[in-house]
Design a protein around this motif. Structure first.
Motif, PDB file in Angstrom:
ATOM      1  N   LEU A  33       0.830  -1.206   0.000  1.00 26.11           N
ATOM      2  CA  LEU A  33       0.000   0.000   0.000  1.00 26.11           C
ATOM      3  C   LEU A  33       0.866   1.257   0.000  1.00 26.11           C
ATOM      4  O   LEU A  33       0.494   2.272  -0.615  1.00 26.11           O
ATOM      5  CB  LEU A  33      -0.920  -0.002   1.231  1.00 26.11           C
ATOM      6  N   TYR A  34       2.005   1.190   0.656  1.00 28.87           N
ATOM      7  CA  TYR A  34       2.949   2.310   0.694  1.00 28.87           C
ATOM      8  C   TYR A  34       3.374   2.705  -0.721  1.00 28.87           C
ATOM      9  O   TYR A  34       3.441   3.889  -1.063  1.00 28.87           O
ATOM     10  CB  TYR A  34       4.163   1.876   1.526  1.00 28.87           C
ATOM     11  N   VAL A  35       3.631   1.709  -1.542  1.00 27.28           N
ATOM     12  CA  VAL A  35       4.019   1.956  -2.936  1.00 27.28           C
ATOM     13  C   VAL A  35       2.820   2.436  -3.745  1.00 27.28           C
ATOM     14  O   VAL A  35       2.899   3.416  -4.498  1.00 27.28           O
ATOM     15  CB  VAL A  35       4.610   0.683  -3.573  1.00 27.28           C
ATOM     16  N   ARG A  36       1.684   1.763  -3.596  1.00 29.49           N
ATOM     17  CA  ARG A  36       0.505   2.116  -4.397  1.00 29.49           C
ATOM     18  C   ARG A  36       0.038   3.543  -4.115  1.00 29.49           C
ATOM     19  O   ARG A  36      -0.375   4.264  -5.027  1.00 29.49           O
ATOM     20  CB  ARG A  36      -0.643   1.131  -4.146  1.00 29.49           C
ATOM     21  N   ASN A  37       0.100   3.951  -2.861  1.00 25.15           N
ATOM     22  CA  ASN A  37      -0.307   5.318  -2.538  1.00 25.15           C
ATOM     23  C   ASN A  37       0.602   6.334  -3.210  1.00 25.15           C
ATOM     24  O   ASN A  37       0.152   7.397  -3.648  1.00 25.15           O
ATOM     25  CB  ASN A  37      -0.305   5.536  -1.030  1.00 25.15           C
ATOM     26  N   SER A  38       1.888   6.027  -3.295  1.00 24.07           N
ATOM     27  CA  SER A  38       2.819   6.932  -3.967  1.00 24.07           C
ATOM     28  C   SER A  38       2.486   7.029  -5.459  1.00 24.07           C
ATOM     29  O   SER A  38       2.472   8.126  -6.034  1.00 24.07           O
ATOM     30  CB  SER A  38       4.260   6.447  -3.788  1.00 24.07           C
ATOM     31  N   VAL A  39       2.203   5.896  -6.089  1.00 28.56           N
ATOM     32  CA  VAL A  39       1.855   5.897  -7.515  1.00 28.56           C
ATOM     33  C   VAL A  39       0.552   6.668  -7.737  1.00 28.56           C
ATOM     34  O   VAL A  39       0.425   7.457  -8.685  1.00 28.56           O
ATOM     35  CB  VAL A  39       1.737   4.463  -8.047  1.00 28.56           C
ATOM     36  N   LEU A  45       0.042  10.047 -10.075  1.00 29.57           N
ATOM     37  CA  LEU A  45      -0.952  10.274 -11.120  1.00 29.57           C
ATOM     38  C   LEU A  45      -1.869  11.449 -10.774  1.00 29.57           C
ATOM     39  O   LEU A  45      -2.277  12.213 -11.660  1.00 29.57           O
ATOM     40  CB  LEU A  45      -1.773   9.009 -11.333  1.00 29.57           C
ATOM     41  N   ASN A  46      -2.182  11.595  -9.509  1.00 31.04           N
ATOM     42  CA  ASN A  46      -2.996  12.741  -9.104  1.00 31.04           C
ATOM     43  C   ASN A  46      -2.267  14.047  -9.396  1.00 31.04           C
ATOM     44  O   ASN A  46      -2.868  15.028  -9.839  1.00 31.04           O
ATOM     45  CB  ASN A  46      -3.329  12.637  -7.618  1.00 31.04           C
ATOM     46  N   SER A  72      -2.575  14.745 -13.027  1.00 30.95           N
ATOM     47  CA  SER A  72      -3.932  15.111 -13.457  1.00 30.95           C
ATOM     48  C   SER A  72      -4.179  16.606 -13.386  1.00 30.95           C
ATOM     49  O   SER A  72      -5.146  17.105 -13.966  1.00 30.95           O
ATOM     50  CB  SER A  72      -4.974  14.374 -12.605  1.00 30.95           C
ATOM     51  N   ARG A  73      -3.327  17.327 -12.714  1.00 29.84           N
ATOM     52  CA  ARG A  73      -3.487  18.783 -12.658  1.00 29.84           C
ATOM     53  C   ARG A  73      -3.248  19.411 -14.028  1.00 29.84           C
ATOM     54  O   ARG A  73      -3.846  20.421 -14.363  1.00 29.84           O
ATOM     55  CB  ARG A  73      -2.505  19.388 -11.652  1.00 29.84           C
ATOM     56  N   THR A  74      -2.345  18.809 -14.796  1.00 26.25           N
ATOM     57  CA  THR A  74      -2.014  19.372 -16.113  1.00 26.25           C
ATOM     58  C   THR A  74      -2.498  18.494 -17.263  1.00 26.25           C
ATOM     59  O   THR A  74      -2.711  19.001 -18.364  1.00 26.25           O
ATOM     60  CB  THR A  74      -0.482  19.564 -16.235  1.00 26.25           C
ATOM     61  N   HIS A  75      -2.658  17.187 -17.013  1.00 25.45           N
ATOM     62  CA  HIS A  75      -3.078  16.279 -18.088  1.00 25.45           C
ATOM     63  C   HIS A  75      -4.135  15.297 -17.570  1.00 25.45           C
ATOM     64  O   HIS A  75      -3.896  14.087 -17.515  1.00 25.45           O
ATOM     65  CB  HIS A  75      -1.872  15.519 -18.638  1.00 25.45           C
ATOM     66  N   PRO A  76      -5.315  15.821 -17.208  1.00 22.01           N
ATOM     67  CA  PRO A  76      -6.352  14.929 -16.662  1.00 22.01           C
ATOM     68  C   PRO A  76      -6.806  13.844 -17.632  1.00 22.01           C
ATOM     69  O   PRO A  76      -7.069  12.717 -17.210  1.00 22.01           O
ATOM     70  CB  PRO A  76      -7.505  15.904 -16.334  1.00 22.01           C
ATOM     71  N   GLU A  77      -6.869  14.171 -18.924  1.00 27.15           N
ATOM     72  CA  GLU A  77      -7.336  13.174 -19.895  1.00 27.15           C
ATOM     73  C   GLU A  77      -6.358  12.009 -19.991  1.00 27.15           C
ATOM     74  O   GLU A  77      -6.760  10.842 -20.078  1.00 27.15           O
ATOM     75  CB  GLU A  77      -7.508  13.817 -21.284  1.00 27.15           C
ATOM     76  N   TRP A  78      -5.065  12.305 -19.955  1.00 21.61           N
ATOM     77  CA  TRP A  78      -4.060  11.247 -20.032  1.00 21.61           C
ATOM     78  C   TRP A  78      -4.140  10.351 -18.795  1.00 21.61           C
ATOM     79  O   TRP A  78      -4.056   9.120 -18.902  1.00 21.61           O
ATOM     80  CB  TRP A  78      -2.659  11.850 -20.150  1.00 21.61           C
ATOM     81  N   VAL A  79      -4.317  10.957 -17.632  1.00 18.15           N
ATOM     82  CA  VAL A  79      -4.413  10.174 -16.399  1.00 18.15           C
ATOM     83  C   VAL A  79      -5.656   9.289 -16.431  1.00 18.15           C
ATOM     84  O   VAL A  79      -5.601   8.104 -16.067  1.00 18.15           O
ATOM     85  CB  VAL A  79      -4.437  11.101 -15.160  1.00 18.15           C
ATOM     86  N   GLN A  80      -6.783   9.829 -16.889  1.00 11.93           N
ATOM     87  CA  GLN A  80      -8.006   9.024 -16.976  1.00 11.93           C
ATOM     88  C   GLN A  80      -7.825   7.857 -17.948  1.00 11.93           C
ATOM     89  O   GLN A  80      -8.261   6.732 -17.656  1.00 11.93           O
ATOM     90  CB  GLN A  80      -9.171   9.899 -17.431  1.00 11.93           C
ATOM     91  N   ALA A  81      -7.178   8.116 -19.072  1.00 13.86           N
ATOM     92  CA  ALA A  81      -6.965   7.055 -20.053  1.00 13.86           C
ATOM     93  C   ALA A  81      -6.045   5.979 -19.494  1.00 13.86           C
ATOM     94  O   ALA A  81      -6.279   4.770 -19.680  1.00 13.86           O
ATOM     95  CB  ALA A  81      -6.381   7.651 -21.333  1.00 13.86           C
ATOM     96  N   THR A  82      -4.990   6.401 -18.798  1.00 19.54           N
ATOM     97  CA  THR A  82      -4.050   5.438 -18.203  1.00 19.54           C
ATOM     98  C   THR A  82      -4.750   4.596 -17.152  1.00 19.54           C
ATOM     99  O   THR A  82      -4.610   3.358 -17.122  1.00 19.54           O
ATOM    100  CB  THR A  82      -2.860   6.186 -17.579  1.00 19.54           C
ATOM    101  N   ARG A 106      -7.845   6.435  -5.857  1.00 17.33           N
ATOM    102  CA  ARG A 106      -7.072   7.503  -5.223  1.00 17.33           C
ATOM    103  C   ARG A 106      -6.449   8.428  -6.277  1.00 17.33           C
ATOM    104  O   ARG A 106      -6.387   9.645  -6.086  1.00 17.33           O
ATOM    105  CB  ARG A 106      -5.988   6.886  -4.335  1.00 17.33           C
ATOM    106  N   ALA A 107      -5.989   7.855  -7.361  1.00 15.18           N
ATOM    107  CA  ALA A 107      -5.329   8.647  -8.408  1.00 15.18           C
ATOM    108  C   ALA A 107      -6.270   9.645  -9.058  1.00 15.18           C
ATOM    109  O   ALA A 107      -5.849  10.729  -9.485  1.00 15.18           O
ATOM    110  CB  ALA A 107      -4.743   7.719  -9.466  1.00 15.18           C
ATOM    111  N   LEU A 108      -7.559   9.300  -9.132  1.00 15.17           N
ATOM    112  CA  LEU A 108      -8.533  10.143  -9.830  1.00 15.17           C
ATOM    113  C   LEU A 108      -9.299  11.083  -8.909  1.00 15.17           C
ATOM    114  O   LEU A 108     -10.280  11.696  -9.333  1.00 15.17           O
ATOM    115  CB  LEU A 108      -9.523   9.258 -10.591  1.00 15.17           C
ATOM    116  N   ARG A 109      -8.854  11.224  -7.667  1.00 15.63           N
ATOM    117  CA  ARG A 109      -9.631  12.018  -6.711  1.00 15.63           C
ATOM    118  C   ARG A 109      -9.784  13.481  -7.137  1.00 15.63           C
ATOM    119  O   ARG A 109     -10.856  14.064  -6.997  1.00 15.63           O
ATOM    120  CB  ARG A 109      -9.027  11.917  -5.307  1.00 15.63           C
ATOM    121  N   THR A 110      -8.721  14.076  -7.658  1.00 17.79           N
ATOM    122  CA  THR A 110      -8.814  15.469  -8.092  1.00 17.79           C
ATOM    123  C   THR A 110      -9.655  15.591  -9.352  1.00 17.79           C
ATOM    124  O   THR A 110     -10.469  16.510  -9.488  1.00 17.79           O
ATOM    125  CB  THR A 110      -7.414  16.054  -8.322  1.00 17.79           C
TER     126      THR A 110
END
Length: 282
Positions: free
Chosen positions: A222-228, A232-233, A236-246, A265-269
């Protein structure tokens, strides 16, 4: 470590600075025990700890270089003060023939704060990134969370100078058996980062580091996954579409509970912005 402080090592830590027992403060300021949370770090008498650590690793605690630094600490923000102490100790050690012994003593000190100063020495050393990464690895796997954070911060500036080269160097790290090493590679390359300048290249082109993230999308830690997810979060501030696609592709390729929670967690913003947009349409 003196037996008198052994019973302090398993403490949970006081909820507020004012509640930290005097015995704990004494041990922290003497460099005998590590901190257990931010309250203890902020409660430390930094000049006192710096002088004690200097003596313990074989440096002159009354040296003018150190004394001048300690006298001016008050003008800097709390976390910035540590960088100045680390630099003063580094400069004192640089003049010594036994500087390698001093560096080892600092890197293996009982105080996590002292070990964090040792990690910062790498940033002052002028090492090229391959050598800097080799040197910082011991701090990336330190048992204390604070030292592990200082580890990636110590080489962040070098990564910013050559992001693509750094990604290549870090590829073996994301396949390492130690979760701390895998997490280091992710945290080091976060586009925005924490308490540090952003990586402009990855803000503009986050996909340049995707090969570091791919092996971690269903990491058992979980320590690693939270960092990843935080990585991505950031993106998502500059490339939300790319993050959603990934994230969408990951859910298809890796339909595990670990990947699902990471993506959430990655898509929270992104989802917060989408919700606000929907509200404005009502």
């Amino acid at each position: 470590m003196r037996a008198v402080v052994q019973h302090l090592l398993q403490r949970k830590g006081a909820a507020r600075i004012a509640l930290i027992p005097a015995e704990v403060l004494e041990a922290l300021n003497d460099g005998l025990v590590p901190t257990v949370h931010l309250n203890e770090l902020l409660a430390i008498d930094l000049p006192r700890l710096a002088r004690n650590v200097a003596l313990q690793v074989g440096l002159d605690a009354q040296a003018e270089r150190l004394q001048d630094t300690l006298a001016m600490l008050g003008v800097f923000p709390p976390m910035r003060r540590h960088m100045h102490v680390a630099r003063a100790l580094y400069d004192l050690a640089a003049e010594r023939e036994d500087r390698d012994r001093i560096a080892h003593a600092l890197a293996t000190h009982p105080s996590d704060v002292a070990r964090s100063w040792a990690a910062q020495w790498i940033a002052f050393s002028g090492l090229a990134l391959p050598e800097a990464l080799q040197s910082v690895r011991r701090f990336a796997t330190d048992p204390h969370f604070g030292v592990r954070e200082m580890a990636w911060m110590a080489v962040r500036e070098e990564v910013g100078r050559d992001v693509e080269g750094a990604v290549t160097l870090l590829l073996p790290w994301v396949h390492d058996g130690d979760a701390n090493v895998r997490r280091f590679a992710s945290e080091l390359t976060r586009p925005h980062g924490v308490w540090c300048a952003p990586l402009k290249t990855l803000k503009a082109q986050p996909w340049l580091a995707l090969q570091l993230l791919e092996p971690l999308k269903s990491d058992p830690s979980l320590y690693v996954r939270n960092s990843v997810a935080n990585w991505l979060n950031d993106a998502s501030r500059t490339h939300p579409e790319w993050v959603q696609a990934t994230c969408g592709r990951w859910l298809l390729e890796s339909p595990t509970a670990e990947t699902t929670s990471l993506v959430r967690r990655a898509l929270r913003t992104v989802r917060k912005k989408q919700a606000l947009t929907e509200l404005t349409r009502l």
